[in-house]
Design an enzyme around this catalytic site. Structure first.
Site, short mmCIF file in Angstrom:
data_model
loop_
_atom_site.label_atom_id
_atom_site.label_comp_id
_atom_site.label_asym_id
_atom_site.label_seq_id
_atom_site.Cartn_x
_atom_site.Cartn_y
_atom_site.Cartn_z
N PRO A 36 4.43 1.01 -5.34
CA PRO A 36 3.63 0.77 -6.61
C PRO A 36 4.47 0.14 -7.54
CG PRO A 36 3.64 3.12 -6.31
CD PRO A 36 4.31 2.59 -5.04
N GLU A 40 6.75 10.93 -1.70
CA GLU A 40 7.63 10.39 -2.86
C GLU A 40 8.08 8.92 -2.62
OE1 GLU A 40 7.02 11.57 -6.05
OE2 GLU A 40 5.59 12.82 -4.77
N ARG A 60 -6.17 -14.45 6.44
CA ARG A 60 -7.35 -15.37 6.35
C ARG A 60 -6.73 -16.75 6.01
NH1 ARG A 60 -9.73 -15.84 1.96
NH2 ARG A 60 -11.71 -15.84 3.00
N ASP A 113 -12.54 -20.35 -2.05
CA ASP A 113 -12.52 -18.96 -2.51
C ASP A 113 -12.15 -18.82 -3.64
OD1 ASP A 113 -13.95 -17.52 -0.60
OD2 ASP A 113 -11.97 -17.27 0.61
N1 ADE Z 1 2.01 2.77 -2.26
C1 ADE Z 1 1.35 3.81 -3.18
N2 ADE Z 1 0.65 3.06 -4.15
C2 ADE Z 1 0.91 1.81 -3.96
C3 ADE Z 1 0.34 0.56 -4.37
N3 ADE Z 1 -0.43 0.70 -5.70
N4 ADE Z 1 0.59 -0.67 -3.85
C4 ADE Z 1 1.50 -0.64 -3.00
N5 ADE Z 1 1.65 0.54 -2.14
C5 ADE Z 1 1.52 1.67 -2.66
#
Ligand code: ADE
Length: 254
Positions: A89, A116, A154, A169
């Site tokens: 994330p 984690e 794609r 697209d």
């Molecule tokens: N792992 C956990 N959350 C994630 C996200 N939002 N994007 C990529 N990998 C992740």
């Protein structure tokens, strides 16, 4: 394209990579998706790859040794070095431009975290491209990796039957897609827009472009800002018509 996926849950990718457009791309040999169970590199009898975080706190951390050894072993097996990507994330947000960049690579090796995440030394030693699919936290990188695989595949030549559909697209042209209709012409009193039944290709093209621009300026002005420089004159004029202030602010930024 060869895509290697390093994960604690290889089973998640089985149906995914055998279904629909992806399944056909795999059958046609345009795409190869190979999963690798990180537990193979655990170095212990239990296949345990995680451990408690130094400094305490909740959750477990994926150990550096299994991850680095897995990637090094797998890289040795590949004659053309793939781009190594880590799903997290905190990574660069995936958008169509990044998907296109990844599609231009000869191969990808995607690391999926759980718990984690990975010991930070995985990043220090392997320098993967860290990629996020959005500002929310998933239970692991697997679903995020699927998003990357689908967006990238794609774009590979031959994967989507009609290349025009990829070109037209959403986001490729920096605009949202126009609304679509199919039979019947009338449903619960709702009629298909007359222009689409007119057979007049020029008018249909113009109507669709207007719809795309209207939708984009109202729902995603951020996309207009981001893509203004690559809009052709016709799109810019429509933005000026539907959202004059937004157009002015884009012109000022140029
Ligand atoms: N792992 C956990 N959350 C994630 C996200 N939002 N994007 C990529 N990998 C992740």
């Amino acid at each position: 394209m060869q895509i290697d996926i390093v994960t604690l849950f290889p089973g998640l990718f089985e149906t995914f990579s055998a279904t629909g457009v992806l399944g056909r791309a795999v059958d046609k040999g345009l795409l190869e998706i190979t999963t690798h169970d990180l537990r193979r590199w655990s170095g212990n009898r239990w296949g345990q790859v995680d451990d408690e975080p130094y400094g305490g706190g909740a959750g477990m951390v994926i150990r550096v040794a299994p991850t680095v050894e897995a990637v090094e072993d797998l890289l040795e097996e590949r004659s053309i070095p793939p781009r190594v990507v880590m799903m997290t994330p905190r990574g660069r947000l995936l958008d169509q431009q990044l998907a296109q960049e990844l599609a231009n690579e000869p191969g990808l090796m995607i690391l999926c975290g759980r718990y984690e995440g990975f010991d930070e030394r995985v990043v220090e030693l392997l320098h993967p491209d860290e990629i996020s699919i959005g500002d929310y936290v998933l239970g692991g990188g697997e679903v995020a990796a699927m998003v990357v695989v689908e967006a990238v595949s794609r774009l590979l030549p031959g994967v989507v039957g009609d290349p025009e559909s990829v070109e037209a697209d959403s986001f490729t042209g920096g605009l949202l897609d126009y609304p679509c209709f199919t039979r019947p012409e009338r449903y619960e009193g709702r009629q298909v827009p007359g222009v689409l039944l007119s057979g007049h290709h020029g008018k249909i093209r113009r109507w669709r472009l207007q719809q795309s621009v209207e939708l984009t300026v109202t729902r995603r002005p951020d996309l207009v800002k981001k893509n203004w420089v690559r809009y052709p004159g016709e799109v810019r004029s429509l933005v000026r018509r539907y959202a004059p202030e937004l157009a002015r602010s884009c012109e000022n930024d140029e």
